[in-house]
Design a protein around this motif. Structure first.
Motif, PDB file in Angstrom:
ATOM      1  N   PHE A  40       1.417 138.374 -72.025  1.00 36.36           N
ATOM      2  CA  PHE A  40       2.488 137.698 -71.290  1.00 36.36           C
ATOM      3  C   PHE A  40       2.991 136.464 -72.038  1.00 36.36           C
ATOM      4  CE2 PHE A  40       3.737 134.309 -68.396  1.00 36.36           C
ATOM      5  CZ  PHE A  40       4.786 134.911 -67.717  1.00 36.36           C
ATOM      6  N   GLU A  41       2.057 135.692 -72.569  1.00 38.19           N
ATOM      7  CA  GLU A  41       2.395 134.430 -73.219  1.00 38.19           C
ATOM      8  C   GLU A  41       3.285 134.625 -74.450  1.00 38.19           C
ATOM      9  OE1 GLU A  41      -0.984 135.465 -72.891  1.00 38.19           O
ATOM     10  OE2 GLU A  41      -0.971 134.629 -70.874  1.00 38.19           O
ATOM     11  N   LYS A  42       3.301 135.811 -75.004  1.00 45.50           N
ATOM     12  CA  LYS A  42       4.071 136.088 -76.212  1.00 45.50           C
ATOM     13  C   LYS A  42       5.445 136.703 -75.914  1.00 45.50           C
ATOM     14  CE  LYS A  42       0.004 136.473 -79.058  1.00 45.50           C
ATOM     15  NZ  LYS A  42      -0.948 137.334 -79.714  1.00 45.50           N
ATOM     16  N   ILE A  43       5.738 136.951 -74.640  1.00 45.87           N
ATOM     17  CA  ILE A  43       7.028 137.524 -74.265  1.00 45.87           C
ATOM     18  C   ILE A  43       8.043 136.400 -74.098  1.00 45.87           C
ATOM     19  CG2 ILE A  43       8.283 138.848 -72.511  1.00 45.87           C
ATOM     20  CD1 ILE A  43       5.606 140.249 -71.877  1.00 45.87           C
ATOM     21  N   THR A  44       9.205 136.582 -74.692  1.00 43.03           N
ATOM     22  CA  THR A  44      10.279 135.588 -74.593  1.00 43.03           C
ATOM     23  C   THR A  44      11.480 136.204 -73.889  1.00 43.03           C
ATOM     24  OG1 THR A  44      11.298 136.230 -76.682  1.00 43.03           O
ATOM     25  CG2 THR A  44       9.548 134.542 -76.786  1.00 43.03           C
ATOM     26  N   VAL A  45      12.380 135.334 -73.442  1.00 41.04           N
ATOM     27  CA  VAL A  45      13.629 135.806 -72.844  1.00 41.04           C
ATOM     28  C   VAL A  45      14.388 136.635 -73.874  1.00 41.04           C
ATOM     29  CG1 VAL A  45      15.880 135.093 -71.921  1.00 41.04           C
ATOM     30  CG2 VAL A  45      13.789 133.918 -71.172  1.00 41.04           C
TER      31      VAL A  45
ATOM     32  N   TYR B  35       8.711 133.481 -65.795  1.00 37.07           N
ATOM     33  CA  TYR B  35       7.790 133.322 -64.670  1.00 37.07           C
ATOM     34  C   TYR B  35       8.405 133.851 -63.375  1.00 37.07           C
ATOM     35  CZ  TYR B  35       5.186 130.484 -67.945  1.00 37.07           C
ATOM     36  OH  TYR B  35       4.492 130.064 -69.042  1.00 37.07           O
ATOM     37  N   ALA B  36       9.720 133.708 -63.246  1.00 34.28           N
ATOM     38  CA  ALA B  36      10.411 134.213 -62.056  1.00 34.28           C
ATOM     39  C   ALA B  36      10.372 135.746 -62.018  1.00 34.28           C
ATOM     40  CB  ALA B  36      11.848 133.716 -62.022  1.00 34.28           C
TER      41      ALA B  36
ATOM     42  N   GLU C  27       8.416 137.819 -59.059  1.00 29.04           N
ATOM     43  CA  GLU C  27       9.077 138.833 -58.236  1.00 29.04           C
ATOM     44  C   GLU C  27       8.265 140.127 -58.223  1.00 29.04           C
ATOM     45  OE1 GLU C  27      12.947 141.183 -59.106  1.00 29.04           O
ATOM     46  OE2 GLU C  27      13.528 139.411 -57.944  1.00 29.04           O
ATOM     47  N   ILE C  28       7.744 140.520 -59.366  1.00 27.14           N
ATOM     48  CA  ILE C  28       6.920 141.736 -59.441  1.00 27.14           C
ATOM     49  C   ILE C  28       5.650 141.558 -58.597  1.00 27.14           C
ATOM     50  CG2 ILE C  28       5.518 143.181 -60.979  1.00 27.14           C
ATOM     51  CD1 ILE C  28       7.708 142.573 -63.152  1.00 27.14           C
ATOM     52  N   GLU C  29       5.018 140.406 -58.733  1.00 24.87           N
ATOM     53  CA  GLU C  29       3.808 140.135 -57.955  1.00 24.87           C
ATOM     54  C   GLU C  29       4.112 140.128 -56.466  1.00 24.87           C
ATOM     55  OE1 GLU C  29       2.357 136.479 -59.597  1.00 24.87           O
ATOM     56  OE2 GLU C  29       1.324 137.488 -61.231  1.00 24.87           O
ATOM     57  N   ASN C  30       5.248 139.539 -56.081  1.00 23.53           N
ATOM     58  CA  ASN C  30       5.620 139.498 -54.664  1.00 23.53           C
ATOM     59  C   ASN C  30       5.852 140.895 -54.110  1.00 23.53           C
ATOM     60  OD1 ASN C  30       5.372 136.730 -54.496  1.00 23.53           O
ATOM     61  ND2 ASN C  30       7.547 136.348 -54.847  1.00 23.53           N
TER      62      ASN C  30
ATOM     63  N   GLU D 140      -1.397 134.013 -65.944  1.00 29.34           N
ATOM     64  CA  GLU D 140      -0.827 133.680 -64.643  1.00 29.34           C
ATOM     65  C   GLU D 140      -1.521 134.447 -63.519  1.00 29.34           C
ATOM     66  OE1 GLU D 140       0.997 133.756 -67.500  1.00 29.34           O
ATOM     67  OE2 GLU D 140       1.081 131.601 -67.213  1.00 29.34           O
ATOM     68  N   ALA D 141      -2.387 135.366 -63.861  1.00 27.93           N
ATOM     69  CA  ALA D 141      -3.024 136.240 -62.885  1.00 27.93           C
ATOM     70  C   ALA D 141      -3.891 135.536 -61.856  1.00 27.93           C
ATOM     71  CB  ALA D 141      -3.847 137.304 -63.594  1.00 27.93           C
ATOM     72  N   PRO D 142      -4.599 134.474 -62.193  1.00 26.76           N
ATOM     73  CA  PRO D 142      -5.430 133.874 -61.155  1.00 26.76           C
ATOM     74  C   PRO D 142      -4.667 133.606 -59.870  1.00 26.76           C
ATOM     75  CG  PRO D 142      -5.966 132.906 -63.265  1.00 26.76           C
ATOM     76  CD  PRO D 142      -4.773 133.810 -63.480  1.00 26.76           C
ATOM     77  N   CYS D 143      -3.420 133.197 -59.979  1.00 18.43           N
ATOM     78  CA  CYS D 143      -2.591 132.946 -58.805  1.00 18.43           C
ATOM     79  C   CYS D 143      -2.364 134.245 -58.040  1.00 18.43           C
ATOM     80  CB  CYS D 143      -1.268 132.327 -59.235  1.00 18.43           C
ATOM     81  SG  CYS D 143      -0.185 131.927 -57.861  1.00 18.43           S
TER      82      CYS D 143
END
Length: 193
Positions: free
Chosen positions: A30-35, A57-58, A62-65, A113-116
């Motif tokens: 994830f950390e290596k993905i850019t816009v 992050y948005a 949205e996917i997590e939601n 970001e997964a812990p959240c």
């Protein structure tokens, strides 16, 4: 452009962005993905991306939601007492859902970001099962039930994380059966009241 055409275009753009993001997530961290990576993969402009999302992050939020929404939908099919008497049908539904895109779930669970995301999932399960505590008369028993719910749900989430990480080697069906039996045994004293 008419309102309906704009709406369809917006839906299409969001799907393209999310699809590109998921493809990239399956290829790299994830950390290596850019816009820039996303817009190139989706074959859209940066402006189109920012018309729908403030940042990467948005997109993941949205996917997590959506996943959380599906989990809540599954949970709403069950009463709390059903979940503590026999959680197997719920776990089977969740297992079928996981199997649809297992690689994506592995990436989501282990992204920084997964812990959240994992905490949200745990909290939703705990809240549903805790709703049963109102039927328990004694304050002492109610407190013991609350602790047991947190312990068992936390352990169950941890087992699925370990399974996704390859630390537990068995089929998803075997894991589901084991987790169900652990939960049933853990709540046994509350289902025979």
């Amino acid at each position: 452009m008419s309102g309906k055409a704009e709406y369809k275009s917006a839906i299409r753009s969001r799907k393209m962005i999310r699809h590109a993001f998921i493809e990239l997530l399956l290829e790299k961290d994830f950390e290596k993905i850019t816009v820039k990576n996303i817009v190139e993969r989706a074959e859209i402009s940066r402006g189109t991306f920012y018309a729908h999302y403030s940042d990467i992050y948005a997109v993941i939020e949205e996917i997590e939601n959506e996943i959380m929404g599906k989990t809540v939908e599954f949970l709403n099919d069950f009463k709390a007492i059903e979940l503590i008497q026999n959680p197997r049908p719920f776990f089977l539904k969740m297992g079928d859902f996981l199997q649809q895109d297992i690689e994506l779930f592995q990436k989501l669970v282990f992204a920084k970001e997964a812990p959240c995301f994992v905490v949200k999932l745990k909290d939703v399960l705990i809240e549903k099962i805790l709703s049963y505590k109102e039927t328990i008369q004694s304050n002492q028993e109610r407190q013991a039930y609350i602790l047991r719910v947190h312990f068992l749900v936390g352990g169950q989430i941890s087992m699925y994380q370990d399974w996704l990480a390859g630390k537990i080697v068995c089929s998803l069906e075997e894991l589901t059966e084991s987790v169900s039996q652990i939960m049933i045994q853990g709540f046994k004293s509350y289902t025979v009241m």
